[in-house]
Design a protein around this motif. Structure first.
Motif, PDB file in Angstrom:
ATOM      1  N   HIS A   1       0.834  -1.196   0.000  1.00  0.00           N
ATOM      2  CA  HIS A   1       0.000   0.000   0.000  1.00  0.00           C
ATOM      3  C   HIS A   1       0.874   1.253   0.000  1.00  0.00           C
ATOM      4  CE1 HIS A   1      -3.371  -2.605   0.545  1.00  0.00           C
ATOM      5  NE2 HIS A   1      -3.053  -2.936   1.782  1.00  0.00           N
ATOM      6  N   VAL A   2       0.780   2.015  -1.063  1.00  0.00           N
ATOM      7  CA  VAL A   2       1.570   3.239  -1.205  1.00  0.00           C
ATOM      8  C   VAL A   2       0.805   4.402  -0.588  1.00  0.00           C
ATOM      9  CG1 VAL A   2       2.664   4.828  -2.824  1.00  0.00           C
ATOM     10  CG2 VAL A   2       2.659   2.367  -3.301  1.00  0.00           C
ATOM     11  N   VAL A   3       1.483   5.180   0.244  1.00  0.00           N
ATOM     12  CA  VAL A   3       0.874   6.320   0.908  1.00  0.00           C
ATOM     13  C   VAL A   3       1.510   7.592   0.365  1.00  0.00           C
ATOM     14  CG1 VAL A   3       0.519   7.510   3.105  1.00  0.00           C
ATOM     15  CG2 VAL A   3       0.367   5.019   2.996  1.00  0.00           C
ATOM     16  N   SER A   4       0.682   8.409  -0.294  1.00  0.00           N
ATOM     17  CA  SER A   4       1.128   9.675  -0.853  1.00  0.00           C
ATOM     18  C   SER A   4      -0.110  10.492  -1.221  1.00  0.00           C
ATOM     19  CB  SER A   4       1.986   9.442  -2.103  1.00  0.00           C
ATOM     20  OG  SER A   4       2.191  10.662  -2.800  1.00  0.00           O
ATOM     21  N   PRO A   5      -0.045  11.834  -1.118  1.00  0.00           N
ATOM     22  CA  PRO A   5      -1.175  12.657  -1.555  1.00  0.00           C
ATOM     23  C   PRO A   5      -1.504  12.513  -3.040  1.00  0.00           C
ATOM     24  CG  PRO A   5       0.325  13.925  -0.187  1.00  0.00           C
ATOM     25  CD  PRO A   5       1.019  12.633  -0.501  1.00  0.00           C
ATOM     26  N   LEU A   6      -0.583  11.931  -3.804  1.00  0.00           N
ATOM     27  CA  LEU A   6      -0.781  11.778  -5.234  1.00  0.00           C
ATOM     28  C   LEU A   6      -1.326  10.406  -5.615  1.00  0.00           C
ATOM     29  CD1 LEU A   6       2.509  13.469  -6.494  1.00  0.00           C
ATOM     30  CD2 LEU A   6       0.263  14.515  -6.158  1.00  0.00           C
ATOM     31  N   VAL A   7      -1.575   9.542  -4.616  1.00  0.00           N
ATOM     32  CA  VAL A   7      -1.968   8.156  -4.875  1.00  0.00           C
ATOM     33  C   VAL A   7      -3.321   7.886  -4.232  1.00  0.00           C
ATOM     34  CG1 VAL A   7      -1.355   5.726  -4.543  1.00  0.00           C
ATOM     35  CG2 VAL A   7       0.431   7.408  -5.020  1.00  0.00           C
ATOM     36  N   ASP A   8      -4.166   7.144  -4.931  1.00  0.00           N
ATOM     37  CA  ASP A   8      -5.455   6.719  -4.382  1.00  0.00           C
ATOM     38  C   ASP A   8      -5.227   5.773  -3.214  1.00  0.00           C
ATOM     39  OD1 ASP A   8      -8.016   5.739  -3.887  1.00  0.00           O
ATOM     40  OD2 ASP A   8      -7.970   4.375  -5.607  1.00  0.00           O
ATOM     41  N   GLN A   9      -5.804   6.112  -2.050  1.00  0.00           N
ATOM     42  CA  GLN A   9      -5.629   5.290  -0.853  1.00  0.00           C
ATOM     43  C   GLN A   9      -6.912   4.582  -0.441  1.00  0.00           C
ATOM     44  OE1 GLN A   9      -3.507   7.094   2.462  1.00  0.00           O
ATOM     45  NE2 GLN A   9      -2.674   8.682   1.131  1.00  0.00           N
ATOM     46  N   SER A  10      -7.922   4.601  -1.281  1.00  0.00           N
ATOM     47  CA  SER A  10      -9.203   4.009  -0.896  1.00  0.00           C
ATOM     48  C   SER A  10      -9.126   2.495  -0.723  1.00  0.00           C
ATOM     49  CB  SER A  10     -10.271   4.356  -1.939  1.00  0.00           C
ATOM     50  OG  SER A  10      -9.904   3.889  -3.218  1.00  0.00           O
ATOM     51  N   SER A  11      -8.080   1.869  -1.247  1.00  0.00           N
ATOM     52  CA  SER A  11      -7.939   0.416  -1.114  1.00  0.00           C
ATOM     53  C   SER A  11      -6.936   0.028  -0.031  1.00  0.00           C
ATOM     54  CB  SER A  11      -7.504  -0.194  -2.446  1.00  0.00           C
ATOM     55  OG  SER A  11      -6.258   0.334  -2.855  1.00  0.00           O
ATOM     56  N   THR A  12      -6.438   1.003   0.748  1.00  0.00           N
ATOM     57  CA  THR A  12      -5.482   0.712   1.811  1.00  0.00           C
ATOM     58  C   THR A  12      -6.246   0.524   3.120  1.00  0.00           C
ATOM     59  OG1 THR A  12      -5.141   3.055   2.338  1.00  0.00           O
ATOM     60  CG2 THR A  12      -3.768   2.105   0.603  1.00  0.00           C
ATOM     61  N   ILE A  13      -5.583   0.809   4.247  1.00  0.00           N
ATOM     62  CA  ILE A  13      -6.242   0.686   5.542  1.00  0.00           C
ATOM     63  C   ILE A  13      -7.250   1.810   5.766  1.00  0.00           C
ATOM     64  CG2 ILE A  13      -4.295  -0.512   6.578  1.00  0.00           C
ATOM     65  CD1 ILE A  13      -3.430   2.122   7.828  1.00  0.00           C
ATOM     66  N   SER A  14      -7.307   2.757   4.850  1.00  0.00           N
ATOM     67  CA  SER A  14      -8.273   3.840   4.953  1.00  0.00           C
ATOM     68  C   SER A  14      -9.690   3.310   4.764  1.00  0.00           C
ATOM     69  CB  SER A  14      -7.973   4.903   3.882  1.00  0.00           C
ATOM     70  OG  SER A  14      -9.036   5.815   3.764  1.00  0.00           O
ATOM     71  N   ASP A  15     -10.676   4.029   5.344  1.00  0.00           N
ATOM     72  CA  ASP A  15     -12.084   3.660   5.167  1.00  0.00           C
ATOM     73  C   ASP A  15     -12.742   4.467   4.058  1.00  0.00           C
ATOM     74  OD1 ASP A  15     -11.962   6.061   6.452  1.00  0.00           O
ATOM     75  OD2 ASP A  15     -13.489   5.604   7.959  1.00  0.00           O
ATOM     76  N   LEU A  16     -11.948   5.148   3.250  1.00  0.00           N
ATOM     77  CA  LEU A  16     -12.503   5.983   2.180  1.00  0.00           C
ATOM     78  C   LEU A  16     -13.225   5.165   1.117  1.00  0.00           C
ATOM     79  CD1 LEU A  16      -9.842   8.752   1.516  1.00  0.00           C
ATOM     80  CD2 LEU A  16     -12.239   9.097   2.105  1.00  0.00           C
ATOM     81  N   ASP A  17     -12.841   3.912   0.958  1.00  0.00           N
ATOM     82  CA  ASP A  17     -13.454   3.077  -0.072  1.00  0.00           C
ATOM     83  C   ASP A  17     -14.966   2.990   0.110  1.00  0.00           C
ATOM     84  OD1 ASP A  17     -13.222   1.198  -2.336  1.00  0.00           O
ATOM     85  OD2 ASP A  17     -13.907  -0.271  -0.873  1.00  0.00           O
ATOM     86  N   PHE A  18     -15.419   2.900   1.364  1.00  0.00           N
ATOM     87  CA  PHE A  18     -16.851   2.832   1.651  1.00  0.00           C
ATOM     88  C   PHE A  18     -17.569   4.085   1.153  1.00  0.00           C
ATOM     89  CE2 PHE A  18     -20.254   4.083   4.608  1.00  0.00           C
ATOM     90  CZ  PHE A  18     -21.155   3.059   4.365  1.00  0.00           C
TER      91      PHE A  18
END
Length: 203
Positions: free
Chosen positions: A16-33
């Protein structure tokens, strides 16, 4: 830190790449929901029709119902996330600055020593949650304002309840558990303004 991660992303769990330029919805973030909920809101009539037909079917299929209060899904739409992650990253940066500023301002008004304020800045949670885009970070800002207003009302019983209601409603529009704060606000308002609950001794 924000600029550094734009040029030098970090990797979590080797994938899981963490950067303001990368989509993080598939990481440990709950943004995907909330991203998926925003997609459902985009074609809401079709979504309701399919959900109802599935609910009343003799053999219903797996119901992937994705609904939440509207504010966070709308934010992902306005920020064009995950197509353009940088816009939401900038929003998180601004929220982080405001969280630090108003937290330190309130603590300073409590006449805490400067050493405590410097130590407060070293707490890593602010920085971790500002780079791992979880909605808890966005929720924390109105929650902070709610707590500050709530404490001020207890100190000054004749303080206006207007802003306490505003922050409680905003919390409701972000997450369903915000209704707890709205109910708490109503109870406190009844006690301090109308004395209806004065004999109940809830507070």
């Amino acid at each position: 830190l924000f600029t550094y991660l734009c040029f030098f992303p970090i990797t979590l769990n080797t994938s899981h790449v963490v950067s303001p330029l990368v989509d993080q919805s598939s990481t440990i973030s709950d943004l995907d929901f909330y991203v998926k909920t925003a997609q459902q809101y985009g074609d809401f009539t079709h979504y309701i029709r399919i959900t109802l037909s599935n609910f009343f079917a003799d053999q219903p299929a797996n119901n992937s119902m994705m609904l939440s209060p509207p504010l966070l899904p709308i934010l992902t739409l306005l920020a064009q996330y995950p197509a353009h992650p940088i816009f939401l990253g900038i929003i998180y940066l601004l929220v982080g600055i405001m969280l630090h500023f108003y937290s330190l301002k309130w603590l300073h008004h409590q006449q805490l020593p400067p050493l405590f304020l410097y130590l407060f800045l070293l707490i890593p949670h602010y920085y971790v949650y500002s780079i791992v885009l979880t909605t808890t970070y966005l929720y924390a800002l109105p929650f902070l304002f709610y707590c500050i207003q709530f404490i001020s009302i207890f100190k000054r019983h004749h303080h206006s309840f207007k802003w306490l209601y505003i922050w409680a409603i905003l919390l409701c529009l972000m997450r369903a558990n915000g209704v707890i704060f709205l109910l708490l606000t109503i109870l406190v308002h009844l006690k301090y303004r109308y004395k209806i609950l004065s004999k109940a001794k809830l507070f």
